[in-house]
Every structure is written in structure tokens, then in C-alpha cells.
Write an enzyme that holds these catalytic residues in place. Structure first.
Site, short mmCIF file in Angstrom:
data_model
loop_
_atom_site.label_atom_id
_atom_site.label_comp_id
_atom_site.label_asym_id
_atom_site.label_seq_id
_atom_site.Cartn_x
_atom_site.Cartn_y
_atom_site.Cartn_z
N SER A 1 0.72 -1.15 -0.27
CA SER A 1 -0.15 0.12 0.11
C SER A 1 1.13 1.30 0.12
O SER A 1 2.10 1.01 -0.80
CB SER A 1 -1.29 0.09 1.10
N ASP B 1 -8.75 -5.28 -5.27
CA ASP B 1 -8.91 -4.35 -4.04
C ASP B 1 -9.17 -3.21 -4.67
O ASP B 1 -8.93 -2.20 -5.89
CB ASP B 1 -7.21 -3.94 -4.83
N HIS C 1 -7.61 -5.59 -0.53
CA HIS C 1 -6.22 -4.88 -0.31
C HIS C 1 -5.48 -6.27 0.32
O HIS C 1 -5.59 -5.79 1.67
CB HIS C 1 -6.65 -3.89 -0.06
#
Length: 653
Positions: free
Chosen positions: A198, A304, A335
Site C-alpha cells: 500500500s 482491490d 487489498h
């Protein structure tokens, strides 16, 4: 000679040279020939644990002195005692004190001297005994660092780049945050790999895009490549907040008292209109892909809905255009870190990747298939290159059917119009569930049941010509696989994984840092449709990706929506659908009005990357009617089952 060949030749020669040197001077001697795998030869319990503060050369908080970022280090003591210089694995993060890393939200902890005791995740536990140093960097404005968080901008990137420079003897560091005692990284050879999920992986992308010397590889997981595309899709806002909220979320308490000017800039230069500004240009790493020297091992979940997959697709394409060595894993998850969806294979592959890229071992990882693709939960396929050879973009065209808004999809140009009214209460799951039913909020177009499997691989585009009744309008286009399947439940808590109570261990532990983590398993759902790609736009951006304008009711506008990249096989017997609608609830914000839009089907089309191109589609779609749901206007009006609606949550990269 093409760029790709120059790059590959250089890397082959460099790898051979590095392998010869490092086999002699770093790794424990092999009995026969060059080593192929680093082994746990060093003590984790006795590892050196230390902290330094690296000078970034910036004064982001405006206090009159350059900012220093905190760098926590765990490295093998024996290697230093023997004069062996080790490579570095680095994770630069804003989350080490505020929010935690990994599935168990681990934070850094420290002893009384201020040296790290628990380093989040398994990287230090696993790799330090194998002859690597692990470095955890607090981004400027977080935890023990000076400066301010600027959400992917110059300060964020320089926080980590300065550390790479220090590891290679080009920057200054000190033993304390405010002191004058300098310290050098004499224990490393400077060869650095960056990894992170991320925001952490985003920083790896940003640092690689500077072309900094010494950064040999990056492993971005679910990472952003352009911050504009995290917050907007062609002018349509994807979230109800901007980067100022995110900065405040991760800023240290101290930073919040001194970073008001940075916060104000994040508000003023990131307008909620979706217009592109200089702030977004600074945070676009794709434009600098030509500077990337590092290899890239990219991982992303194809579902995601936090860091949406356009981010990996455009980065991957830009890296390919510049001949960068690369590898990719694409999962069915949302995610999620690969440590939590394919743990054993991930640790093994990552180990071999770092051994090859940082130690120079000829272990064959660079000769394996480029792509690993999750076809069904825990069922993986490989592709020699990605997208595969023979993938060609094919233009599909919608046409009217026997019911309003329930049309057909094929190779022939359609005529006529379809009309729908934006309903911000509904989302893509509502539309797909009623694909065979005339409903006022969508226009759907379907193929007949396929007689052969049909594989999509890459990014699609949908061009629509629409006439609105109001001055604002947002558009969504989705591709849907219509048919029964078992998939990872990416819309549920865990985004496709369930966390168990049992633990498995990956590396060595110490009293304050366990290498044992909770196991996971796939969380699945039995469905009758799967949304496989999606894209959004503000119709006001029809003339420019950079700036939107008010619409004139009754006037037709043409705009192209960029759909997310994917790799998906639509099985024989299933149908492929295109849906065009307005607001996709909880995935984009609604416009200020509630428009009705009329689509001109003769000027509306989808460009889809099929393996085998138009011929493959024509052959697969030449099936018979097959079932009550097989043709547009089928009589079975029962809603189809799918995963749940997109979660209504404040997403954090």
C-alpha cells in the site's frame, strides 16, 4: 539494439559479476560451485539493533533546520565482525507508530536505549539470519522523524531516497535526532531492495522513479503509481476526502503542531473538482518510469477497491515500455498481502527474488514465468509473459434487445439508444444481479453463452456517447462474467481471507519479536456473476483529462472510461456483459444533480484485450441460445447472487 535488449544484457552481465563477488565475500562458502540460496547462518538473537537519523536535505516543517528521518536497523553481528558487507531490505512506512503493519497491525517497539525491539512483519526475522540487513524507515512527519507527511510528494519520497543515498555513502546520518555525531553505513555494500504494501509500496515506486543509484529492486504490493488515480477517475471523486485527511491520520502528534502549511497546501492544491494540478503531477511516478533502474516484482489483488488496479496496470505498462526487468502476481483478493493469501509460496519466491537481485545468485527465478495468476481460490496458473503473446484489443459493440436497457454485445455496430437515470443508492452488484431485467438505473448488454473459454488479459476501455439532462453527470462501466463460480469473497471483512488462531513461524524469534504469525485461509463465496473490471469518469471531463466543465443539458458528449486491468477467463457456457450506469455507490461519489442519460449505441463501444483477439471472441460467442437467460430480454427475472456490495468504509492505502 532495442532498449529492452540493452537492459537485459546489462543485467545479465551485472548479475554474473555480482554473484562472483558476493559468493566470495558475503555468503558462507558453498562446498561446490556458486551458492544458489542464502541460508540462516547468522544469529537473529545477537543481531545488531540500532537507530540513526538520516538528513533528508529538506525543511518540510519550516523550523529552519533540515529534517531528519528515523531509521531502525537490524543486521547480522557476525558479518560485521568478519568485515562482510551485507545488502539491505528496506520498508519505508508512515504506519510504524499510528496504525500498524500486516494482518496483525504490528507496531515498532523500543528498548530503554531507543533501539528497535519488535520490527513489524517477518522480513527481519527471516532475512537477517540469511545475511541481509533490514531497515525500517519512519516517513517524515511520522513516529520519530522530523518534517511533515505530504502524501506521496517530495518529502515522502525523499524520506526513503535519502536513506538509500546514505547506505551508498552519499548522505549524512547522525546517532541522534538533534545531535552532531555523524555515522556511516560501513557495514553494507549499498545494494538495496525496497518492499511494502500500500503506502509503503507506493514509496518504493516513487523512489525507484527517481533513478537513485544503489536501489536494485522493489517489491510494491497493492501500491499506488499515481496519487491522482487513487483519489479520482477522470474527474470523478473516488472518495469523500482528500490527501489532507490522510496526512492528518498518520502525522505524529508533534507533526500536527507544526505542519499546518503542508496541510493547507494539500487542501488548496487538491480540489474536489477532480481537476489535475501541479500537486498531482508531482505525485505521478508513471511519467518518470524511464528513470527506473531497479527491477520490479509487483503484487496486486484484482479486486482491490482501495488501491484500484489502474495503479498497477499503468505502472506495469510504463515499465514494460522502458525495458525494466519485472515479475507479477495477481490474486483474486482485495487489498491483501501475499503473506496472507499464499504464504509458503510467497516467502519462497521472495527469498529467491532477493537472493537473485541483491546477492546475485543464479537461482533461475529470472527464467521462471513472468506472471502468477489466481484463477480460483488457491488455484494458480502461470504466464510466460504478461499480458500473454497473442493478446489483441477487440472492439465490442452494444445493441438494443427486446427490453429497454437489456441489450446484446457483439462485433457488429448497433443502432438506436438506451436511457438510464442515475440512482446513487445502487451499485454494480445491484446492476449485475438484474442484468436480464429492465431497470431504470442501468443499460446492460450481454453476449450469448460462450461455446469456448475466453480469456481477457490487460486493460479495457469503454467509449460512450451520452446526452445528459442536467449540468453534471458521473458514469460507470463494468465488465461482468455471468455464470456460476466460487470466488474469493473480496467484499467481506478480510477481502478474501479469513484469519485463523493457529500460527506458523517464518524465521527466527527473539524475546521481543516473534516470527510466528496467525495463519489464514481463503474466504469464498458461491456466485452467479463476477464483476471482473470497472471504470469511472465525470462526463464533464469529456474534452480534457485535466479539467472538467459544466455540461449543457440536451447536448451529446463522448468520453472514454479507463477500465481496470485484469486477467480473467470467462468459461464456456458463461456470458460476458457490459453495463453502463451512473454512480457506483461507495466506489465513486455522486454528482451534484441526478441526471438521466441517453446512450447513442452507434457511438458507444468497448475495447477489450482478448487472448486471440477478435477471432477468439467471434468463435467463443457463436454459441446457441442455451438457456432462459442466454439472450437479451430473458424471462427469468430472479436476481443473480454475487458477493456483497462494496464496503462503506474509509479506505486507507
Amino acid at each position: 539494439m532495442p532498449i529492452r535488449m540493452r537492459f537485459t544484457t546489462w543485467r545479465t552481465l551485472a548479475t554474473a559479476a555480482v554473484a562472483a563477488l558476493l559468493a566470495a565475500f558475503l555468503a558462507p562458502a558453498a562446498a561446490h560451485g556458486a551458492p544458489r540460496e542464502s541460508r540462516p547462518a547468522y544469529s537473529y538473537a545477537d543481531a545488531v539493533r540500532e537507530a540513526v537519523w538520516v538528513d533528508t536535505g529538506l525543511d518540510g516543517d519550516g523550523d529552519g533546520r533540515t529534517d531528519r528521518v528515523a531509521v531502525d536497523i537490524v543486521r547480522p553481528r557476525e558479518a560485521a565482525a568478519q568485515g562482510r558487507k551485507v545488502p539491505v531490505i528496506m520498508d519505508a512506512s508512515p504506519y510504524y507508530s499510528c496504525c500498524g503493519r500486516g494482518n496483525e497491525s504490528q507496531l515498532k517497539t523500543y528498548d530503554a536505549a531507543g533501539d528497535v525491539v519488535q520490527m513489524p512483519l517477518f522480513y527481519d526475522n527471516y532475512f537477517v539470519p540469511r545475511g541481509y540487513a533490514f531497515v525500517g524507515v519512519d516517513l517524515a512527519g511520522t513516529n520519530r522523524s522530523d518534517g511533515c507527511v505530504d502524501v506521496g510528494g517530495r518529502s515522502d519520497v525523499q524520506s526513503a531516497k535519502a536513506v538509500v543515498d546514505w547506505l551508498n555513502g552519499r548522505a549524512r546520518a547522525y546517532t541522534t535526532r538533534t545531535g552532531t555525531t555523524a555515522v556511516k553505513a560501513g557495514w553494507t555494500n549499498g545494494r538495496t531492495g525496497m518492499i511494502g504494501k500500500s503506502w509503503d509500496g507506493t514509496i518504493a515506486n516513487g523512489v525507484a522513479a527517481t533513478g537513485v543509484k544503489g536501489l536494485k529492486t522493489i517489491v510494491p504490493i497493492s501500491a499506488i503509481s499515481s496519487w491522482y488515480d487513487y483519489y479520482f477517475a477522470k474527474g470523478a471523486p473516488l472518495y469523500d476526502s482528500g490527501p489532507d485527511w490522510l496526512s492528518d491520520y498518520v502525522d505524529s502528534p508533534e507533526a500536527r503542531t507544526r505542519c499546518a502549511a503542508v496541510q493547507r497546501k494539500l487542501v488548496d492544491e487538491a480540489p474536489r473538482t477532480g481537476d489535475r494540478t501541479g500537486l498531482w503531477t508531482e505525485r505521478d511516478y508513471v511519467k518518470d518510469a524511464s528513470k527506473v533502474r531497479a527491477s520490479v516484482f509487483l503484487v496486486h489483488g484484482m479486486q482491490d477497491l482501495n488501491v484500484r488496479t489502474k495503479n498497477f496496470g499503468q505502472w506495469w505498462d510504463a515499465l514494460a515500455a522502458n525495458g525494466v526487468e519485472r515479475k507479477i502476481w495477481l490474486s483474486q483478493t482485495g487489498h491483501v498481502d501475499p503473506f496472507d493469501f499464499r504464504r509458503a509460496a510467497w516467502v519462497d519466491t521472495l527469498h529467491r527474488w532477493f537472493d537473485h537481485e541483491l546477492l546475485g545468485y543464479d537461482n533461475g527465478v529470472d527464467r521462471e514465468p513472468m506472471a502468477d495468476l489466481e484463477r480460483h481460490p488457491d488455484q494458480w496458473a502461470t504466464s510466460k509473459v504478461w499480458p500473454p503473446h497473442g493478446t489483441r484489443t477487440t472492439t465490442l459493440r452494444p445493441a438494443t434487445g427486446s427490453l429497454p436497457g437489456v441489450g446484446t454485445l457483439g462485433l457488429n455496430r448497433g443502432t438506436g439508444t438506451e436511457t438510464f437515470t442515475d440512482d446513487p443508492r445502487l451499485d454494480e452488484t445491484d446492476w449485475a444481479a438484474r442484468i436480464d431485467t429492465a431497470t431504470p438505473e442501468k443499460a446492460g448488454f450481454v453476449t450469448r453463452p460462450l461455446r469456448d473459454d475466453l480469456r481477457l488479459s490487460g486493460s479495457s476501455e469503454v467509449t460512450v456517447t451520452a446526452t445528459p439532462t442536467t449540468t453534471t453527470a458521473h458514469l460507470t462501466a463494468v465488465l461482468v462474467d455471468l455464470g456460476p463460480d466460487t470466488v474469493r469473497d473480496y467484499a467481506a471483512s478480510g477481502e478474501g481471507v479469513s484469519t485463523l488462531t493457529d500460527r506458523t513461524c517464518w524465521g527466527a524469534s527473539s524475546a521481543g519479536d516473534s516470527a510466528c504469525f496467525k495463519e489464514t485461509r481463503a474466504k469464498t463465496a458461491d456466485v452467479e456473476y463476477t464483476v471482473l473490471s470497472r471504470g469511472w469518469a465525470d462526463l464533464g471531463n469529456h474534452a480534457s483529462d485535466r479539467k472538467g466543465v459544466p455540461l449543457t443539458p440536451g447536448r451529446a458528449y463522448t468520453i472514454t472510461l479507463d477500465l481496470a486491468p485484469t486477467d480473467h477467463v470467462v468459461p464456456a457456457g458463461h456470458r460476458l456483459a457490459l453495463i453502463v450506469a451512473g454512480t457506483d455507490k461507495d466506489l465513486i461519489d455522486p454528482p451534484s444533480t441526478t441526471p438521466t442519460l441517453t446512450l447513442d449505441l452507434a457511438r458507444t463501444s468497448a475495447r477489450v484485450p482478448f487472448v486471440g483477439g477478435a477471432a477468439a471472441f467471434a468463435h467463443a460467442a457463436a454459441g446457441s441460445a442455451g438457456s432462459a437467460r442466454s439472450a437479451a430480454g430473458g424471462t427469468d427475472a430472479r436476481p443473480l447472487d454475487g458477493v456483497g456490495a462494496p464496503p462503506n468504509a474509509h479506505r486507507i492505502p
